[in-house]
Design a protein around this motif. Sequence first.
Motif, PDB file in Angstrom:
ATOM      1  N   ALA A  34       0.864  -1.185   0.065  1.00 45.20           N
ATOM      2  CA  ALA A  34       0.202   0.029  -0.036  1.00 45.20           C
ATOM      3  C   ALA A  34       0.874   1.130  -0.204  1.00 45.20           C
ATOM      4  O   ALA A  34       1.511   1.561   1.139  1.00 45.20           O
ATOM      5  CB  ALA A  34      -0.821   0.045   1.362  1.00 45.20           C
ATOM      6  N   ASP A  36       1.653   5.232  -1.984  1.00 45.07           N
ATOM      7  CA  ASP A  36       1.029   6.308  -3.202  1.00 45.07           C
ATOM      8  C   ASP A  36       2.248   6.662  -4.158  1.00 45.07           C
ATOM      9  O   ASP A  36       2.082   7.136  -4.982  1.00 45.07           O
ATOM     10  CB  ASP A  36       0.320   7.255  -2.617  1.00 45.07           C
ATOM     11  CG  ASP A  36       1.185   7.980  -1.583  1.00 45.07           C
ATOM     12  OD1 ASP A  36       2.043   7.398  -0.720  1.00 45.07           O
ATOM     13  OD2 ASP A  36       1.031   9.149  -1.525  1.00 45.07           O
ATOM     14  N   ALA A  58      -1.537  -1.352  -3.998  1.00 43.58           N
ATOM     15  CA  ALA A  58      -2.656  -0.429  -3.876  1.00 43.58           C
ATOM     16  C   ALA A  58      -1.873   1.043  -3.640  1.00 43.58           C
ATOM     17  O   ALA A  58      -1.338   1.014  -2.990  1.00 43.58           O
ATOM     18  CB  ALA A  58      -3.440  -0.765  -2.580  1.00 43.58           C
ATOM     19  N   ASP A  60      -3.696   3.621  -2.544  1.00 42.53           N
ATOM     20  CA  ASP A  60      -4.377   4.557  -1.597  1.00 42.53           C
ATOM     21  C   ASP A  60      -4.838   3.531  -0.413  1.00 42.53           C
ATOM     22  O   ASP A  60      -5.111   2.410  -0.815  1.00 42.53           O
ATOM     23  CB  ASP A  60      -5.089   5.449  -2.117  1.00 42.53           C
ATOM     24  CG  ASP A  60      -6.393   5.046  -2.663  1.00 42.53           C
ATOM     25  OD1 ASP A  60      -7.209   4.276  -2.086  1.00 42.53           O
ATOM     26  OD2 ASP A  60      -6.767   5.436  -3.697  1.00 42.53           O
ATOM     27  N   ALA A  62      -7.987   3.273   0.723  1.00 47.79           N
ATOM     28  CA  ALA A  62      -9.224   2.854   0.488  1.00 47.79           C
ATOM     29  C   ALA A  62      -8.870   1.479  -0.442  1.00 47.79           C
ATOM     30  O   ALA A  62      -9.776   0.730  -0.181  1.00 47.79           O
ATOM     31  CB  ALA A  62     -10.138   3.686  -0.241  1.00 47.79           C
ATOM     32  N   LYS A  63      -8.291   1.912  -1.434  1.00 55.47           N
ATOM     33  CA  LYS A  63      -7.758   0.647  -2.343  1.00 55.47           C
ATOM     34  C   LYS A  63      -7.219  -0.422  -1.627  1.00 55.47           C
ATOM     35  O   LYS A  63      -7.327  -1.569  -1.838  1.00 55.47           O
ATOM     36  CB  LYS A  63      -6.975   1.198  -3.543  1.00 55.47           C
ATOM     37  CG  LYS A  63      -8.005   2.007  -4.471  1.00 55.47           C
ATOM     38  CD  LYS A  63      -7.086   2.284  -5.623  1.00 55.47           C
ATOM     39  CE  LYS A  63      -8.076   2.901  -6.767  1.00 55.47           C
ATOM     40  NZ  LYS A  63      -7.820   3.983  -7.125  1.00 55.47           N
ATOM     41  N   GLN A  66      -9.747  -2.524   0.284  1.00 56.13           N
ATOM     42  CA  GLN A  66     -10.512  -3.365  -0.893  1.00 56.13           C
ATOM     43  C   GLN A  66      -9.624  -4.557  -1.197  1.00 56.13           C
ATOM     44  O   GLN A  66      -9.991  -5.510  -1.460  1.00 56.13           O
ATOM     45  CB  GLN A  66     -10.983  -2.692  -2.032  1.00 56.13           C
ATOM     46  CG  GLN A  66     -11.856  -3.397  -2.792  1.00 56.13           C
ATOM     47  CD  GLN A  66     -13.089  -3.705  -2.155  1.00 56.13           C
ATOM     48  OE1 GLN A  66     -13.875  -3.304  -1.415  1.00 56.13           O
ATOM     49  NE2 GLN A  66     -13.397  -5.235  -2.183  1.00 56.13           N
ATOM     50  N   ALA A  67      -8.255  -4.181  -1.643  1.00 55.84           N
ATOM     51  CA  ALA A  67      -7.438  -5.297  -2.014  1.00 55.84           C
ATOM     52  C   ALA A  67      -7.135  -6.126  -0.906  1.00 55.84           C
ATOM     53  O   ALA A  67      -7.094  -7.582  -1.317  1.00 55.84           O
ATOM     54  CB  ALA A  67      -5.924  -4.572  -2.507  1.00 55.84           C
ATOM     55  N   ASP A  70     -10.309  -8.692  -1.145  1.00 55.26           N
ATOM     56  CA  ASP A  70     -10.264  -9.417  -2.408  1.00 55.26           C
ATOM     57  C   ASP A  70      -9.009 -10.229  -2.475  1.00 55.26           C
ATOM     58  O   ASP A  70      -9.116 -11.474  -2.839  1.00 55.26           O
ATOM     59  CB  ASP A  70      -9.965  -8.465  -3.662  1.00 55.26           C
ATOM     60  CG  ASP A  70     -11.207  -7.582  -3.697  1.00 55.26           C
ATOM     61  OD1 ASP A  70     -12.171  -7.817  -3.004  1.00 55.26           O
ATOM     62  OD2 ASP A  70     -11.151  -6.590  -4.265  1.00 55.26           O
TER      63      ASP A  70
END
Length: 160
Positions: A34, A36, A58, A60, A62-63, A66-67, A70
């Motif tokens: 994670a 940026d 990812a 950011d 938020a991603k 979610q990642a 998933d």
Amino acid sequence: MCALPGRLRRAGGPPFGIHGGKAMPAAPLRILIAEDNEDLGASLKLTLEGMGYDVHIAIDGAKAVQAAADLRPDVILMDIGLPFLNGYDATGQIRARPGGRSIAIVALTAWDRDTDVKLSIRAGMDHHLAKPLNLAALCAILDSAVRRKEERTGSAGTVA
């Protein structure tokens, strides 16, 4: 040196992947970065993939949340200063989800004062590494994650 999946071999030498006298798990660690800073993320991804790990990025917070849901990674390398959702809050959300407590989350950040380390631990991170990255320290953490995965699955892969 980081433990590598058992299927990799040095050219003309003994196989990589021997850890504590045993072969590594057949399935490599799944790592989520994670981060940026796209150049840093891509460079770290390339390095870790070269060591045989399954790596995803990812860009950011938020991603990253979610990642994590998933991909179900074994390890997350979490920047703190992420856009949209900082690394502390992303860690809290990941920990609150099913399976989130079993993921090793490592702060990987330029923020390295004592208070920053305490905030990382309080947020639920397992480790705190400063940038620039100390590869030996990361390798020790990844080796530990390999051992935990091996204990969870109850097996190690074979060295071909």
